[in-house]
Design an enzyme around this catalytic site. Structure first.
Site, mmCIF file in Angstrom:
data_model
loop_
_atom_site.group_PDB
_atom_site.id
_atom_site.type_symbol
_atom_site.label_atom_id
_atom_site.label_comp_id
_atom_site.label_asym_id
_atom_site.label_seq_id
_atom_site.Cartn_x
_atom_site.Cartn_y
_atom_site.Cartn_z
ATOM 1 N N MET A 170 8.876 -16.094 41.472
ATOM 2 C CA MET A 170 7.632 -16.169 42.248
ATOM 3 C C MET A 170 6.449 -16.642 41.428
ATOM 4 O O MET A 170 5.390 -16.951 41.972
ATOM 5 C CB MET A 170 7.313 -14.795 42.847
ATOM 6 C CG MET A 170 8.262 -14.386 43.948
ATOM 7 S SD MET A 170 7.925 -12.727 44.554
ATOM 8 C CE MET A 170 6.248 -12.918 45.148
ATOM 9 N N GLY A 201 9.151 -15.290 36.541
ATOM 10 C CA GLY A 201 10.233 -15.123 37.495
ATOM 11 C C GLY A 201 10.149 -16.176 38.567
ATOM 12 O O GLY A 201 9.367 -17.134 38.467
ATOM 13 N N ASP A 228 11.548 -8.478 49.462
ATOM 14 C CA ASP A 228 12.164 -8.848 48.180
ATOM 15 C C ASP A 228 12.377 -7.612 47.312
ATOM 16 O O ASP A 228 12.041 -7.592 46.129
ATOM 17 C CB ASP A 228 11.291 -9.881 47.450
ATOM 18 C CG ASP A 228 12.074 -10.650 46.381
ATOM 19 O OD1 ASP A 228 13.325 -10.679 46.457
ATOM 20 O OD2 ASP A 228 11.452 -11.224 45.463
ATOM 21 N N GLY A 285 5.349 -12.275 31.384
ATOM 22 C CA GLY A 285 6.512 -12.224 32.260
ATOM 23 C C GLY A 285 6.584 -13.449 33.143
ATOM 24 O O GLY A 285 5.572 -14.101 33.421
#
Length: 508
Positions: free
Chosen positions: A30, A28, A149, A26
């Site tokens: 961050m 993203g 978040d 994964g």
């Protein structure tokens, strides 16, 4: 997915002489997440997240260590926050933290949701947030945590034998760390996710739980409609700043006219989206109060009725064979047990049968009062981090406070395995009452039924226990089960209060 950012950890294969990195799973804003095996713990799978932040000085490393420790401590308090195990910095200065590996779906891939599923998932999200907002004890000081978040991409939904669907909130504490270490201006160094940010977050103000509640409101709107409350022309900071500060959210009915949303829920979502923090719900408990009021009596994780049989039981008749009941009445309170109001399971061996029984000590007058009561039970099983079974029996009488009888069984203990084995083999189990007053004799015996599906579930869990590796985190599993027990009590009471006096049982 772009793996170029972290080619070094993959090429070396081993992180911190402990984690065998396998593959990127994964990515993203961050950072990126890798599947790895913890070779120190026999190769169990873990997820390792490398953050985009690069540490350039000792203070930043200390700040990250503190946030990682707080996040790990928080994850031990709530079933709905992903568990963090370890943290560190790789050779390139990239911070990382190690989490439990979970196989599930991101909430962003499930929306829009039907209303029943929406209520189920929202409630669990709120329970996780509530735990964080209440804070954790660090060096004798309570430190509340604000996520900063909250968005569908940070909510994982996994299949679960207990709840059906279990919510896990990701990245607690890390978003706070990234915001805290940012030295750029609000617009250029902003680390949140623009569509979900509160006005005060965009202004760089100090945040409290009301900021998370605003983000939750945006997410709840999207969970129901599949759209966000605002649709600016661009995704740039300025457009979202204008939307959050000056534009009213769209109405749910305008976005999805066919969706029937209870007025209380619509009002809740819109109040969460208030521009001023003081106009929103001031804590998650207020949000939960509304969500709980909307849950249906046949909430999926509630148990099922065993048999619609009214209890009109004489105090000394249990439904057991008379010889077994007579054997129970001749029992003596164990010498190794304290003289106080307690409950514990123990094997009952008679010439006619062997069965698992609950032994409990209560004042004589209480025993009389609960002689005519609804008996209800549930079983909850947890395989990780330590195999443990929670066996809950409730004595319910509308004129009295419910009597909760929880038993936590370590499923690596052979004696407990034997107890559960006999539970699975018998249709009923005895509740043997001893008086708190001397001579502490047995004065009553009741029973509670175990329906066939429960018994089969117990057998399945027993089989699982035999194949599980040895574990040593008994107290952690017990703590997690206590949280689940506390969360389900109100739903059990709501269910019992809506039913006629019947013998009930259930398993989740």
């Amino acid at each position: 997915m772009n793996q170029s950012l972290f080619t070094s950890p993959i090429s070396t294969g081993l992180l911190a002489n402990r984690y065998q990195l396998k593959q990127l799973i994964g990515s993203g804003g961050m950072g990126e997440v890798f599947l790895a095996n913890d070779i120190l713990l026999g190769g169990i799978p873990v997820a390792i997240k490398f953050l985009t932040q690069t540490f350039v000085n000792t203070k930043m490393q200390q700040d990250f260590a503190r946030e990682a420790l707080m996040s790990a401590a928080l994850s031990q308090k709530s079933l709905h926050i992903v568990r963090a195990y370890d943290y560190g910095i790789n050779e390139q200065g990239k911070p990382y933290y190690v989490m439990e590996y979970l196989s599930g779906k991101s909430l962003k891939d499930l929306i829009p949701l039907p209303l029943p599923m929406f209520l189920t998932l929202c409630r669990q999200i709120c329970l996780g947030l509530q735990c964080a907002h209440q804070g954790i004890n660090i060096d004798g000081k309570i430190c509340p945590l604000v996520h900063r978040d909250i968005k569908p991409a940070n909510i994982l939904v996994i299949p679960d034998p207990i709840l059906g669907q279990l919510v896990k909130i990701l990245d607690f504490g890390i978003a706070r760390f990234l915001n805290y270490t940012s030295t750029a201006s609000t617009s250029r160094g902003f680390n949140g996710t623009l569509p979900y940010c509160s006005p005060e977050q965009l202004d760089g103000e100090k945040l409290d739980s009301c900021s998370d509640i605003y983000s939750l409101g945006v997410m709840m709107f999207e969970m129901l409609t599949g759209k966000k409350p605002w649709q600016p022309e661009t995704d740039y900071f300025g457009a979202w700043y204008k939307a959050h500060h000056f534009e009213q959210p769209k109405a749910i009915a305008d976005i999805k006219p066919t969706l029937e949303v209870p007025e209380k829920l619509n009002h809740l979502i819109m109040s969460c989206l208030a521009k001023k923090a003081s106009d929103r719900p001031q804590n998650i408990a207020q949000v939960l109060e509304v969500l709980n009021s909307l849950e249906q009596p046949n909430y999926p994780s509630l148990p099922t009725i065993l048999a619609p049989t009214s209890i009109v039981t004489p105090p000394l008749y249990s439904g057991l064979p008379i010889t077994v009941e007579q054997s129970c009445q001749q029992l003596l309170w164990p010498e190794n047990k304290p003289i106080q109001e307690i409950v514990f399971p123990q094997l009952l061996d008679t010439a006619q049968a062997s069965m698992t029984a609950l032994w409990l000590m209560l004042p004589k007058e209480e025993i009389k009062k609960y002689a005519l009561s609804t008996r209800y039970n549930q079983f909850i099983f947890m395989t990780s981090p330590h195999p443990m079974l929670l066996w809950v029996t409730v004595l319910y009488n509308r004129q009295l406070a419910p009597k909760w009888l929880p038993c936590y069984l370590d499923m690596q203990n052979p004696q407990n395995l034997r107890l559960v084995s006999f539970l699975a083999e018998n249709e009923r189990y005895p509740l043997i009452f001893f008086t708190l007053e001397a001579p502490h004799s047995c004065t009553n015996v009741l029973t509670s039924g175990i329906e066939p599906t429960q018994r089969q579930m117990l057998k399945t869990w027993m089989e699982q226990c035999h194949s599980l590796p040895a574990a040593s985190q008994l107290q952690l599993s017990k703590q997690l089960l206590k949280q689940q027990y506390k969360q389900m009590q109100s739903r059990i009471l709501q269910y019992l209060e809506s039913e006629p006096l019947v013998v009930l049982s259930g398993s989740i």
